[in-house]
Design a protein around this motif. Structure first.
Motif, PDB file in Angstrom:
ATOM      1  N   ALA A   1       7.023  84.446 -37.158  1.00 23.23           N
ATOM      2  CA  ALA A   1       7.269  83.894 -38.646  1.00 23.23           C
ATOM      3  C   ALA A   1       8.987  83.220 -38.614  1.00 23.23           C
ATOM      4  N   THR A   2       9.451  83.288 -37.483  1.00 23.21           N
ATOM      5  CA  THR A   2      10.840  82.750 -37.681  1.00 23.21           C
ATOM      6  C   THR A   2      10.738  81.269 -38.043  1.00 23.21           C
ATOM      7  N   SER A   3      11.697  80.943 -38.894  1.00 22.90           N
ATOM      8  CA  SER A   3      11.722  79.395 -39.342  1.00 22.90           C
ATOM      9  C   SER A   3      13.113  79.142 -39.716  1.00 22.90           C
ATOM     10  N   ASP A   4      13.392  77.351 -39.561  1.00 21.15           N
ATOM     11  CA  ASP A   4      14.665  77.246 -39.912  1.00 21.15           C
ATOM     12  C   ASP A   4      14.873  77.446 -41.488  1.00 21.15           C
ATOM     13  N   LEU A   5      13.896  77.579 -42.150  1.00 18.40           N
ATOM     14  CA  LEU A   5      13.883  77.460 -43.790  1.00 18.40           C
ATOM     15  C   LEU A   5      14.634  78.872 -44.050  1.00 18.40           C
ATOM     16  N   PHE A   6      14.777  79.951 -42.985  1.00 23.48           N
ATOM     17  CA  PHE A   6      15.829  80.997 -43.462  1.00 23.48           C
ATOM     18  C   PHE A   6      17.206  80.997 -42.825  1.00 23.48           C
ATOM     19  N   ASN A   7      17.462  79.929 -42.401  1.00 27.64           N
ATOM     20  CA  ASN A   7      18.879  79.859 -41.815  1.00 27.64           C
ATOM     21  C   ASN A   7      19.752  79.913 -42.719  1.00 27.64           C
ATOM     22  N   ALA A   8      19.816  79.546 -44.007  1.00 26.03           N
ATOM     23  CA  ALA A   8      20.966  79.770 -44.985  1.00 26.03           C
ATOM     24  C   ALA A   8      21.186  81.266 -45.153  1.00 26.03           C
ATOM     25  N   ARG A   9      22.396  81.406 -45.186  1.00 24.64           N
ATOM     26  CA  ARG A   9      23.167  82.835 -45.114  1.00 24.64           C
ATOM     27  C   ARG A   9      22.254  83.679 -46.247  1.00 24.64           C
ATOM     28  N   ILE A  10      21.844  83.174 -47.314  1.00 24.27           N
ATOM     29  CA  ILE A  10      21.116  83.827 -48.344  1.00 24.27           C
ATOM     30  C   ILE A  10      19.905  84.719 -47.822  1.00 24.27           C
ATOM     31  N   TRP A  11      19.400  84.032 -46.841  1.00 26.68           N
ATOM     32  CA  TRP A  11      18.061  84.549 -46.296  1.00 26.68           C
ATOM     33  C   TRP A  11      18.196  85.583 -45.074  1.00 26.68           C
ATOM     34  N   TRP A  12      19.367  85.685 -44.833  1.00 28.08           N
ATOM     35  CA  TRP A  12      19.434  86.544 -43.306  1.00 28.08           C
ATOM     36  C   TRP A  12      19.036  87.955 -43.345  1.00 28.08           C
ATOM     37  N   TRP A  13      18.922  88.673 -44.727  1.00 33.33           N
ATOM     38  CA  TRP A  13      18.489  89.803 -44.645  1.00 33.33           C
ATOM     39  C   TRP A  13      17.009  89.955 -44.294  1.00 33.33           C
TER      40      TRP A  13
ATOM     41  N   GLY B   1      15.774  88.436 -41.482  1.00 35.92           N
ATOM     42  CA  GLY B   1      15.753  88.289 -40.022  1.00 35.92           C
ATOM     43  C   GLY B   1      14.557  87.370 -39.503  1.00 35.92           C
ATOM     44  N   LEU B   2      14.374  86.545 -40.478  1.00 33.88           N
ATOM     45  CA  LEU B   2      13.547  85.416 -40.006  1.00 33.88           C
ATOM     46  C   LEU B   2      13.983  84.208 -39.697  1.00 33.88           C
ATOM     47  N   GLN B   3      15.510  83.976 -39.463  1.00 36.13           N
ATOM     48  CA  GLN B   3      16.401  82.973 -39.355  1.00 36.13           C
ATOM     49  C   GLN B   3      16.196  82.616 -37.955  1.00 36.13           C
ATOM     50  N   ASN B   4      16.578  81.265 -37.547  1.00 33.96           N
ATOM     51  CA  ASN B   4      16.777  80.935 -36.179  1.00 33.96           C
ATOM     52  C   ASN B   4      18.374  81.008 -35.616  1.00 33.96           C
ATOM     53  N   VAL B   5      19.222  81.416 -36.406  1.00 35.28           N
ATOM     54  CA  VAL B   5      20.386  81.670 -35.851  1.00 35.28           C
ATOM     55  C   VAL B   5      20.792  83.192 -35.946  1.00 35.28           C
ATOM     56  N   THR B   6      21.753  83.408 -35.017  1.00 35.47           N
ATOM     57  CA  THR B   6      22.145  84.811 -34.652  1.00 35.47           C
ATOM     58  C   THR B   6      23.472  84.970 -35.515  1.00 35.47           C
ATOM     59  N   PRO B   7      23.184  86.142 -36.587  1.00 31.98           N
ATOM     60  CA  PRO B   7      24.551  86.288 -37.173  1.00 31.98           C
ATOM     61  C   PRO B   7      25.540  87.158 -36.493  1.00 31.98           C
ATOM     62  N   THR B   8      26.735  87.194 -36.778  1.00 33.56           N
ATOM     63  CA  THR B   8      27.916  87.649 -35.885  1.00 33.56           C
ATOM     64  C   THR B   8      28.295  88.865 -37.089  1.00 33.56           C
ATOM     65  N   THR B   9      27.591  90.085 -36.758  1.00 32.92           N
ATOM     66  CA  THR B   9      27.935  91.216 -37.361  1.00 32.92           C
ATOM     67  C   THR B   9      28.096  92.661 -36.763  1.00 32.92           C
ATOM     68  N   MET B  10      28.862  93.491 -37.096  1.00 30.54           N
ATOM     69  CA  MET B  10      29.100  94.674 -36.365  1.00 30.54           C
ATOM     70  C   MET B  10      27.658  95.733 -36.567  1.00 30.54           C
ATOM     71  N   ASP B  11      26.953  95.309 -37.389  1.00 28.01           N
ATOM     72  CA  ASP B  11      25.429  96.019 -37.804  1.00 28.01           C
ATOM     73  C   ASP B  11      24.784  95.408 -38.556  1.00 28.01           C
ATOM     74  N   TYR B  12      23.356  95.162 -38.054  1.00 26.62           N
ATOM     75  CA  TYR B  12      22.378  94.317 -38.586  1.00 26.62           C
ATOM     76  C   TYR B  12      21.069  94.920 -38.431  1.00 26.62           C
ATOM     77  N   GLU B  13      20.367  95.307 -39.526  1.00 30.15           N
ATOM     78  CA  GLU B  13      18.918  95.897 -39.574  1.00 30.15           C
ATOM     79  C   GLU B  13      18.314  94.909 -40.664  1.00 30.15           C
ATOM     80  N   PRO B  14      17.913  93.898 -40.228  1.00 30.67           N
ATOM     81  CA  PRO B  14      16.968  93.210 -41.605  1.00 30.67           C
ATOM     82  C   PRO B  14      15.540  93.602 -41.644  1.00 30.67           C
ATOM     83  N   ILE B  15      14.990  93.212 -42.574  1.00 33.29           N
ATOM     84  CA  ILE B  15      13.913  93.723 -42.981  1.00 33.29           C
ATOM     85  C   ILE B  15      12.812  93.624 -42.027  1.00 33.29           C
TER      86      ILE B  15
END
Length: 249
Positions: free
Chosen positions: A153-165, A167-181
């Motif tokens: 279900a990953t998609s470019d539609l979720f690439n905006a930062r507001i959707w990073w929670w 975990g369905l985006q096609n970019v990898t966030p730079t963060t020290m701890d990341y557990e998306p839904i």
């Protein structure tokens, strides 16, 4: 035995076995973060904490906390949602999550924690209320769907930062701890399903104990104060590792 009669009342009874498991998860967390801090100060090779055994330990630890959060949600609200208690706990979680975000932003602005384990537990707890009354088997099936969702279900539609929670985006966030839904809601649902199945078998009634042996009370103590330990352990570890590094260099 019905679910209502198999769940110890949360206000008057703790389950030492769960506190002990939480204590174990906390020990795993402290060990991993110690290695992480050693890497940060240059005492072990780069990527040590993010590959191999140590990466597996980090994933297992995070999954354990989320699984236990699912168990706790059912034990606290399986007889009916206690909204005041739920709201109080949620407020504490959100305040702690905000403190982590602000603290990491001040120290590591390029990799601050915007959706870490506390953020995830808070949102999973809200979402968990929606499935609390479903049969355990259906909740377990939903956990499988959530776990594998990022593969399909990953998609470019979720690439905006507001959707990073999500975990369905096609970019990898730079963060020290990341557990998306997706996929981290899966272990929470698994814990919820397991707690519900255990209640049907009367397990919680057998494990509930107001006066456990002294040894168990000592081992269980960290698990009874997991949020405080979570918030304090890294500043203490960083201070210790940083201080020793300063002295020996």
């Amino acid at each position: 035995m019905s679910e209502a009669t198999s769940i110890p009342r949360p206000r008057t009874m703790r389950i030492p076995a769960l506190d002990i498991v939480r204590s174990l998860a906390l020990c795993m967390m402290v060990v991993f973060h110690f290695v992480f801090d050693l890497e940060m100060f240059g005492h072990v090779p780069p990527s040590t904490a993010t590959t191999g055994f140590w990466r597996a330990l980090a994933v297992t630890t995070a999954g354990s906390f989320l699984f236990l959060a699912g168990v706790s949600l059912y034990l606290a609200h399986g007889e009916g949602i206690r909204w005041r208690a739920f709201g109080r706990r949620l407020a504490i979680l959100l305040a702690a999550a905000l403190a982590v975000t602000i603290g990491t932003y001040l120290v590591f602005p390029q990799a601050f924690v915007f959706f870490g384990i506390l953020h995830s537990i808070a949102l999973c707890s809200l979402l968990g209320l929606a499935v609390l009354r479903l049969p355990a088997l259906l909740i377990a099936a939903l956990a499988i769907v959530v776990f594998y969702a990022p593969d399909y279900a990953t998609s470019d539609l979720f690439n905006a930062r507001i959707w990073w929670w999500t975990g369905l985006q096609n970019v990898t966030p730079t963060t020290m701890d990341y557990e998306p839904i997706f996929p981290w809601f899966a272990p929470f649902l698994a814990g919820l399903a397991a707690a519900k199945a255990a209640a049907a078998m009367g397990l919680w009634a057998r494990l509930g104990n107001d006066t456990p042996p002294r040894t168990l009370r000592v081992v269980a103590w960290p698990g009874q104060h997991s949020l405080i330990i979570y918030l304090l352990h890294q500043p203490v570890l960083i201070g210790l590792v940083g201080g020793v590094t300063f002295l020996i260099r």
